[in-house]
Motif scaffolding. Sequence first.
Motif, PDB file in Angstrom:
ATOM      1  N   GLU A 244      -9.771   7.185   9.601  1.00 13.05           N
ATOM      2  CA  GLU A 244     -11.064   7.745   8.881  1.00 13.05           C
ATOM      3  C   GLU A 244     -10.815   9.135   8.491  1.00 13.05           C
ATOM      4  OE1 GLU A 244     -14.687   8.116  11.217  1.00 13.05           O
ATOM      5  OE2 GLU A 244     -13.406   7.825  12.877  1.00 13.05           O
TER       6      GLU A 244
ATOM      7  N   ASP B 188      -8.094  10.274   7.019  1.00 15.98           N
ATOM      8  CA  ASP B 188      -7.126  10.251   5.998  1.00 15.98           C
ATOM      9  C   ASP B 188      -7.515   9.063   4.789  1.00 15.98           C
ATOM     10  OD1 ASP B 188      -4.983  10.764   4.736  1.00 15.98           O
ATOM     11  OD2 ASP B 188      -3.415  10.055   6.003  1.00 15.98           O
ATOM     12  N   ASP B 189      -8.755   8.995   4.597  1.00 16.85           N
ATOM     13  CA  ASP B 189      -9.083   7.957   3.791  1.00 16.85           C
ATOM     14  C   ASP B 189      -8.575   6.648   3.970  1.00 16.85           C
ATOM     15  OD1 ASP B 189     -10.374   7.235   1.179  1.00 16.85           O
ATOM     16  OD2 ASP B 189      -8.480   7.348  -0.031  1.00 16.85           O
ATOM     17  N   TRP B 190      -9.048   6.282   5.260  1.00 14.84           N
ATOM     18  CA  TRP B 190      -8.770   5.056   5.861  1.00 14.84           C
ATOM     19  C   TRP B 190      -7.351   4.325   5.708  1.00 14.84           C
ATOM     20  CZ3 TRP B 190     -12.551   4.327   9.185  1.00 14.84           C
ATOM     21  CH2 TRP B 190     -13.965   4.929   8.825  1.00 14.84           C
TER      22      TRP B 190
ATOM     23  N   GLU C  97      -6.898   2.083  10.856  1.00 10.19           N
ATOM     24  CA  GLU C  97      -7.294   2.772   9.751  1.00 10.19           C
ATOM     25  C   GLU C  97      -7.794   4.302  10.085  1.00 10.19           C
ATOM     26  OE1 GLU C  97     -10.102   0.033   8.061  1.00 10.19           O
ATOM     27  OE2 GLU C  97      -8.658  -1.094   6.810  1.00 10.19           O
TER      28      GLU C  97
END
Lengths: 134, 98
Positions: free
Chosen positions: A103, A105-107, A101
């Motif tokens: 972080e 890039d909005d997870w 995920e």
Amino acid sequence: MSTKKFMYLNRKAPYGTVYALESLEVVLIAAAFEQDVSLAFIDDGVYQIVDGQKTDGIGMKNFSSTYRALGDYDINKLYVSKESLDERGLSEDDLMPLVYEDEDDDWAEKPSVFVVSNAELSKIMSDQDVCLSF
Amino acid sequence: MLHTVNKSSFERNSLQSCVNIIDDSSVILLIEDGVISATNNTQSSIVSDLASQGRVYALQGDLEARGISSKVADNIKVVDYAGFVDLVVEHGTPVSWV
């Protein structure tokens, strides 16, 4: 503490020898020290991340799920030798769909496995501070 | 005679050595990393002739552990541990090509 680029070369199939499991242990240690870690899977090492490993029949711990957790340790650069896959009759579809995920890039969930040629791999290797072979 | 090979033929030449030496009545059982040689790949030709004569076996648990049980080459017989025992009963003490 300064950060170095560490690459772990995984060259052996899992379970037959202890190299694959030991490499994972050391990879996690480097990650705990917040180093820039990447993994390469070459030769029989590509079998370490083949999907669908099932160890009930040999009475050994199935550690393949640990590779799925690497993203949580910010280890998201897993390079796989295209040539090594080809020689073994394997393709990217046979590998575990490992993701992380992002972080920044909005997870968003992104792939962490990259199939590369040996030529590309040698370039990536030459960019490292330390390469450890297992 | 029964011969067991436990190394990948991408790493060691023990399977090739075994094939070069064994007689016409011998069979080979691939175990541990040896099962890699039971799948379709560039090393398959080492055992393809013997396999076509029904003389090559591979251990199921080791194939499953490596996620390659769906990739076994033609004519290679997959056996479980009970099958391993049957092979020993039939062919006698195995020779282990470590």
